[in-house]
Design a protein around this motif. Structure first.
Motif, PDB file in Angstrom:
ATOM      1  N   LEU A 212      48.999  42.294  33.027  1.00 10.39           N
ATOM      2  CA  LEU A 212      49.799  42.205  34.172  1.00 10.39           C
ATOM      3  C   LEU A 212      49.496  40.906  35.168  1.00 10.39           C
ATOM      4  O   LEU A 212      49.985  40.666  36.231  1.00 10.39           O
ATOM      5  N   ARG A 213      48.643  40.010  34.654  1.00 12.06           N
ATOM      6  CA  ARG A 213      48.541  38.743  35.642  1.00 12.06           C
ATOM      7  C   ARG A 213      49.710  37.991  35.710  1.00 12.06           C
ATOM      8  O   ARG A 213      50.373  37.894  34.518  1.00 12.06           O
ATOM      9  N   SER A 214      49.650  37.240  36.643  1.00  8.66           N
ATOM     10  CA  SER A 214      51.159  36.302  36.795  1.00  8.66           C
ATOM     11  C   SER A 214      51.296  35.473  35.553  1.00  8.66           C
ATOM     12  O   SER A 214      52.640  35.011  35.577  1.00  8.66           O
ATOM     13  N   SER A 215      50.484  34.867  35.242  1.00 14.96           N
ATOM     14  CA  SER A 215      50.762  33.860  33.990  1.00 14.96           C
ATOM     15  C   SER A 215      51.124  34.340  32.873  1.00 14.96           C
ATOM     16  O   SER A 215      51.475  33.650  31.813  1.00 14.96           O
ATOM     17  N   SER A 216      50.782  35.507  32.530  1.00 11.59           N
ATOM     18  CA  SER A 216      50.988  36.103  31.100  1.00 11.59           C
ATOM     19  C   SER A 216      52.137  36.362  30.514  1.00 11.59           C
ATOM     20  O   SER A 216      52.599  35.940  29.312  1.00 11.59           O
TER      21      SER A 216
ATOM     22  N   SER B 160      47.521  47.858  43.067  1.00  8.45           N
ATOM     23  CA  SER B 160      47.659  46.485  43.726  1.00  8.45           C
ATOM     24  C   SER B 160      48.821  45.500  42.937  1.00  8.45           C
ATOM     25  O   SER B 160      48.905  45.755  41.534  1.00  8.45           O
ATOM     26  N   ASP B 161      49.380  44.826  43.753  1.00  6.28           N
ATOM     27  CA  ASP B 161      50.527  44.042  43.070  1.00  6.28           C
ATOM     28  C   ASP B 161      50.023  42.702  42.901  1.00  6.28           C
ATOM     29  O   ASP B 161      50.623  41.857  41.989  1.00  6.28           O
ATOM     30  N   ILE B 162      48.701  42.349  43.221  1.00  3.20           N
ATOM     31  CA  ILE B 162      48.000  41.284  42.973  1.00  3.20           C
ATOM     32  C   ILE B 162      46.891  41.484  42.088  1.00  3.20           C
ATOM     33  O   ILE B 162      46.259  42.423  41.998  1.00  3.20           O
ATOM     34  N   PHE B 163      46.658  40.670  41.031  1.00  2.37           N
ATOM     35  CA  PHE B 163      45.615  40.953  39.835  1.00  2.37           C
ATOM     36  C   PHE B 163      44.477  41.104  40.435  1.00  2.37           C
ATOM     37  O   PHE B 163      43.737  40.375  41.277  1.00  2.37           O
ATOM     38  N   VAL B 164      43.512  41.947  40.040  1.00  5.07           N
ATOM     39  CA  VAL B 164      42.405  42.416  40.641  1.00  5.07           C
ATOM     40  C   VAL B 164      41.232  42.087  39.416  1.00  5.07           C
ATOM     41  O   VAL B 164      41.552  43.070  38.257  1.00  5.07           O
ATOM     42  N   PRO B 165      40.445  41.430  39.483  1.00  2.63           N
ATOM     43  CA  PRO B 165      39.593  40.951  38.054  1.00  2.63           C
ATOM     44  C   PRO B 165      38.150  42.207  38.064  1.00  2.63           C
ATOM     45  O   PRO B 165      37.117  41.918  38.623  1.00  2.63           O
ATOM     46  N   VAL B 166      38.593  43.202  37.647  1.00  7.88           N
ATOM     47  CA  VAL B 166      37.797  44.425  37.637  1.00  7.88           C
ATOM     48  C   VAL B 166      36.922  44.138  36.308  1.00  7.88           C
ATOM     49  O   VAL B 166      37.296  44.343  35.296  1.00  7.88           O
ATOM     50  N   ASP B 167      35.421  43.925  36.628  1.00 12.32           N
ATOM     51  CA  ASP B 167      34.518  43.798  35.400  1.00 12.32           C
ATOM     52  C   ASP B 167      33.792  44.802  35.223  1.00 12.32           C
ATOM     53  O   ASP B 167      33.046  45.132  35.939  1.00 12.32           O
ATOM     54  N   THR B 168      33.718  45.495  34.149  1.00 17.38           N
ATOM     55  CA  THR B 168      32.941  46.704  33.896  1.00 17.38           C
ATOM     56  C   THR B 168      31.543  46.730  33.834  1.00 17.38           C
ATOM     57  O   THR B 168      30.773  47.599  33.877  1.00 17.38           O
ATOM     58  N   GLU B 169      30.934  45.350  33.597  1.00 20.68           N
ATOM     59  CA  GLU B 169      29.692  45.091  33.542  1.00 20.68           C
ATOM     60  C   GLU B 169      29.157  44.385  34.864  1.00 20.68           C
ATOM     61  O   GLU B 169      27.937  44.457  34.857  1.00 20.68           O
TER      62      GLU B 169
END
Length: 474
Positions: free
Chosen positions: A52-56, A202-211
């Motif tokens: 879902l990131r805008s560039s994809s 969120s409508d804006i990409f959130v960089p959730v890093d599980t580590e």
């Protein structure tokens, strides 16, 4: 294309480096490679999905255009979890490309390639690069309509993991943010009888890093679990191949503990995991065999193939980030789940929740039953690969190794599976490895208490920094 490189999970780079011509060139190089090495038909089908990131969407369209101009048919799978695309590729026996940067910031993105039988390996990466050139792929004429076949097949697989009503009476929060699986998670959990509550969309990409969770994610989990009186809070990273699970108190479970519990629920006889996962996996005594690998899903897949060759029947692979790979078919309450040797987030989410429900206990108590091992991790930035390589090479000498770690303790054992991992006589562990994605030297520690693991991490980073500084002055 000079700024792009293959890391532990596909090709990654800045969005500005991943223009249409670059995406098209890598698509054509991948197709040439799979046609040569894996006998894919020249008029076959290529599957393409994206997060879902805008560039994809733009990058996916560039890849699809290049593939069609190359003579391939294209199935546009639209936005969907990476494991859903991989499952569809294996069902059809077709190659696939997922446009995703996973958990990294929105100014970056990537391409993840799949052979008809699963993820590419390091030899495939070299093969793709060998076919790569700067020739501009011709443009195709029209867009490709989105097909929901891949997403529906994956949803059906997830729905078959637990019986209807298995999570009845449970309140499960779904941290939706910008996960490509944010609606699917709610749908699947509701199908198990749980009350699934979407939060944090969120409508804006959130960089959730599980580590490497952000402080705001940790605070959000604690406040949400308390305010909504949840039994658990679940989520994924951007492309839904890594899970995120918090217990009833809002405390996140470590990824390797999620993998351990998943393997236990599925009654695995063999576990395959990188050296960065903690040693509770061996100490718990649940599994007949534990195979340790280098960091990265291609190495876990190699380990699972070795376990299969060794005669193991129920094989689970997982990484410290929590992504679980199913290396062989698994049986759950009489239902058989086919193998899917790529990272999956929904599988561990459902298995961990299902185990707690089946045993009539909370997630926090499930974790408390495991051997108490605590870990730490950190990094030294701006350390080029040649410097970290020379540093690790210097520790291969037994005498130098003992002298280096003398202030921390006496070395009992060591291995060089991925960098240098040392076990001290008291069971404490210190591990150095060079990052596969950035000019960094990583340090991991493990001990019987959280305080000791943190203390070892400070020592390990400072000790390595002094050694690197000393070497630079020679």
């Amino acid at each position: 294309m000079s700024g792009l490189k293959f890391g532990t999970s596909g090709l990654r780079g800045l969005v500005t480096e991943l223009g249409d011509e670059v995406c098209g060139a890598y698509t054509v190089a991948f197709l040439k490679h799979v046609q040569k090495r894996h006998a894919v038909a020249h008029d076959g089908v290529l599957l393409v999905g994206y997060d879902l990131r805008s560039s994809s969407p733009r990058m996916a369209a560039a890849g699809m255009s290049a593939a069609r101009s190359f003579g391939m048919r294209v199935e546009n799978c639209g936005p969907l979890p990476t494991p859903a695309l991989a499952l569809r590729a294996m069902i059809l026996g077709a190659p696939a490309i997922m446009v995703t940067g996973s958990h990294i910031p929105a100014d970056r993105n990537g391409l993840k390639f799949y052979r008809p039988d699963g993820e590419i390996d390091k030899a495939d990466e070299a093969g793709i690069l060998a076919f790569l050139d700067s020739q501009k792929p011709p443009a195709a004429n029209s867009d490709v309509a989105v097909s929901d076949e891949a997403l529906r097949a994956y949803a059906g697989r997830c729905a078959s993991l637990l019986s209807p009503g298995a999570l009845a009476g449970k309140r499960i929060g779904v941290y939706q943010h910008s996960s490509v699986a944010r609606d699917l998670m709610v749908e699947i959990l509701q199908g198990t009888g749980a009350e699934a509550i979407g939060v944090g969309r969120s409508d804006i990409f959130v960089p959730v890093d599980t580590e490497a969770l952000r402080p705001e994610d940790i605070i959000f989990a604690e406040q949400t679990c308390r305010a909504l009186k949840l039994d658990a809070l679940v989520s994924t990273d951007g492309d839904a191949d890594r899970p995120l699970i918090a217990d009833e108190n809002g405390n996140f479970l470590r990824g390797d503990m999620v993998g351990l519990l998943t393997a236990r629920f599925l009654e695995a006889d063999a576990v395959v995991t990188p050296v960065t996962s903690n040693t509770s996996i061996e100490q718990c005594g649940f599994f007949d065999r534990v195979y340790r690998t280098r960091v990265g899903s291609p190495y876990v897949i190699e380990g699972m193939e070795k376990a299969l060759g060794d005669g193991c029947k129920r094989i689970i692979g997982f990484e410290a980030n929590g992504g679980v790979l199913l290396g062989a078919p698994a049986a759950v309450d009489g239902r058989v789940i086919d193998a899917l040797p790529t990272r999956d987030a929904m599988l561990p989410i459902l298995c961990v929740l299902g185990m707690a429900a089946r045993e009539g206990t909370s997630l926090s108590r499930l974790v408390e039953r495991l051997p108490a091992r605590h870990t730490g991790s950190g990094r030294l930035e701006h350390v080029p690969a040649e410097k970290s390589g020379a540093f690790l090479k210097s520790l291969e000498n037994a005498q130098a190794l003992r002298a280096f770690f003398a202030d921390a303790g006496t070395v009992r054992d060591s291995d060089r599976i991925d960098g240098m991992r040392v076990v001290l006589t008291n069971g404490d562990l210190i591990h150095y490895r060079s990052s596969g994605n950035a000019p960094e030297l990583r340090c991991y520690t493990e001990a019987g208490s959280r305080e000791r693991a943190a203390e070892l991490l400070v020592w390990g980073l400072e000790r390595a920094a002094r050694a690197l500084e000393h070497d630079s002055k020679k």
